[in-house]
Motif scaffolding. Sequence first.
Motif, short mmCIF file in Angstrom:
data_model
loop_
_atom_site.label_atom_id
_atom_site.label_comp_id
_atom_site.label_asym_id
_atom_site.label_seq_id
_atom_site.Cartn_x
_atom_site.Cartn_y
_atom_site.Cartn_z
N PHE A 172 0.89 -1.11 0.12
CA PHE A 172 -0.09 -0.06 0.05
C PHE A 172 0.93 1.28 0.17
O PHE A 172 2.01 1.06 0.12
CB PHE A 172 -0.91 0.05 1.13
N TYR A 173 0.37 2.54 -0.15
CA TYR A 173 1.16 3.59 -0.44
C TYR A 173 0.75 4.77 0.56
O TYR A 173 -0.53 4.75 1.01
CB TYR A 173 0.87 4.13 -1.86
N LEU A 174 1.58 5.41 0.81
CA LEU A 174 1.30 6.62 1.76
C LEU A 174 1.50 8.00 1.14
O LEU A 174 2.60 7.95 0.57
CB LEU A 174 2.03 6.34 3.05
N LEU A 175 1.14 8.87 1.46
CA LEU A 175 1.12 10.14 0.90
C LEU A 175 0.85 11.39 1.92
O LEU A 175 0.06 11.18 2.65
CB LEU A 175 0.13 10.64 -0.17
N PRO A 176 1.87 12.32 2.08
CA PRO A 176 2.05 13.03 3.15
C PRO A 176 0.68 14.07 3.11
O PRO A 176 0.16 14.30 2.18
CB PRO A 176 3.15 13.96 3.03
N SER A 177 0.15 14.22 4.43
CA SER A 177 -0.94 15.04 4.71
C SER A 177 -0.54 16.34 5.28
O SER A 177 0.14 16.34 6.32
CB SER A 177 -1.95 14.45 5.57
N CYS A 192 0.75 12.11 9.85
CA CYS A 192 1.09 13.04 9.01
C CYS A 192 1.07 12.29 7.35
O CYS A 192 1.26 13.09 6.44
CB CYS A 192 2.33 13.69 9.01
N CYS A 193 0.63 11.24 7.39
CA CYS A 193 0.37 10.59 5.95
C CYS A 193 -0.78 9.84 6.13
O CYS A 193 -1.73 9.52 7.04
CB CYS A 193 1.57 9.34 6.02
N ASP A 194 -1.58 9.75 4.71
CA ASP A 194 -2.60 9.42 4.27
C ASP A 194 -2.57 8.00 3.45
O ASP A 194 -1.62 8.14 2.63
CB ASP A 194 -3.54 10.38 3.65
N GLU A 195 -3.28 7.10 3.54
CA GLU A 195 -3.12 6.21 2.69
C GLU A 195 -3.56 6.43 1.21
O GLU A 195 -4.54 7.24 1.11
CB GLU A 195 -3.96 4.70 2.91
N PHE A 196 -2.97 6.08 0.16
CA PHE A 196 -3.32 6.56 -1.29
C PHE A 196 -3.34 5.32 -2.21
O PHE A 196 -2.39 4.44 -1.91
CB PHE A 196 -2.09 7.58 -1.71
N PHE A 254 5.21 10.94 -9.03
CA PHE A 254 4.81 10.75 -7.68
C PHE A 254 5.86 10.72 -6.54
O PHE A 254 6.01 9.76 -6.08
CB PHE A 254 3.67 9.53 -7.65
N GLU A 255 6.68 11.59 -6.66
CA GLU A 255 7.85 11.55 -6.01
C GLU A 255 7.79 11.44 -4.34
O GLU A 255 8.54 11.04 -3.59
CB GLU A 255 8.88 12.81 -6.32
#
Length: 344
Positions: A172-177, A192-196, A254-255
């Motif tokens: 699974f992937y995480l993107l900063p919130s 500070c991260c949301d699942e993406f 998507f860096e």
Amino acid sequence: MNLQYAKAPESLTKSDRLHSEVDPQRVKEASAECYDREFKNLGSTFKELGFCMMELGLCLARICDKAIGSNELEQSLLESCAAKGRLIHYHSGLDSFLLNEAEKTGERGKRKANNNMRDRGHRVMNVHKSLQGSSESNSIACDDNNSVGIHSNLWQQWHYDYGIFTVLTAPFYLLPSYSYTLKTEDVFADSCCDEFPSPTGHSCLQIYDPNKKRVFMVKAPADSFIIQVGESADIISKGKLRATLHAVHRPVKFENLSRETFVVFLQPAWTKTFWTADYSHAKLMKEHDDDQEQVGEDRDKLSCEFQKIIPPLSSRLKDGMTFAEFSRETTKQYYGGSGLQSNK
């Protein structure tokens, strides 16, 4: 087996969550309560998952043994008495940026770094905005060799696993919130991260098919496992099972996305001895010979490139070598001082 995120604690009511002004102290207290309740037994939870993945590997070994008329794969796993489980975090661009900054500033530059937090937050927020709505343009063909170069934008370079099986959870992937981060000017704020979702619709795991001479992306449902064949299985089965050459691709544009997966490495006992009498020199050299045949052909430019970064099995495996010796030699030829991937 699914690993579910912690549910929001009851102390954080609906009205609290919807309020436009977030109370940092309430968030911190709710976060601490969440950690206490949900993460207290995290280690045992992953052990349970690991045992499930070990059993899956044993079942596969049993099936393979039956198909090839042997019992050595399952026996080799049982003799090892243990497996290695790892949580693997593939760093995002933001991770790398923060780690590099922390290393540069150190304790002496702590005050200066704090003064620059707001600028960093705006920088990553701008990147975050650019990520939204771009997943369609970022998709790549699963079997397009030209667009998926073997060195291009990889989280993990091409290699063979040297154990028997590698069992992985679908990533699974995480993107900063950034909303709360920017208010507190703290890049390391709690939660500070949301699942993406996967930006490309696949696992970002690349495999090379030596028969078709092409690279493919692996697609896997979110609740599934992925199993890769390692070189020890290739050797033990006398080439009837073939090790998987693979890499992990980082999606373009998507860096600031990170990738998370739990992996169990199933391997023989360190004292397991490999005999290559039936595993002929021709088989050891087959991959190398296949590559040589393709060097002059325009339709396959990958084989020549692989020779530059993958040490051939024939140079790492000797008759009578133990698994411990094989693993050391493999690590040395990949990542040692003069290894083919020592600077990659």
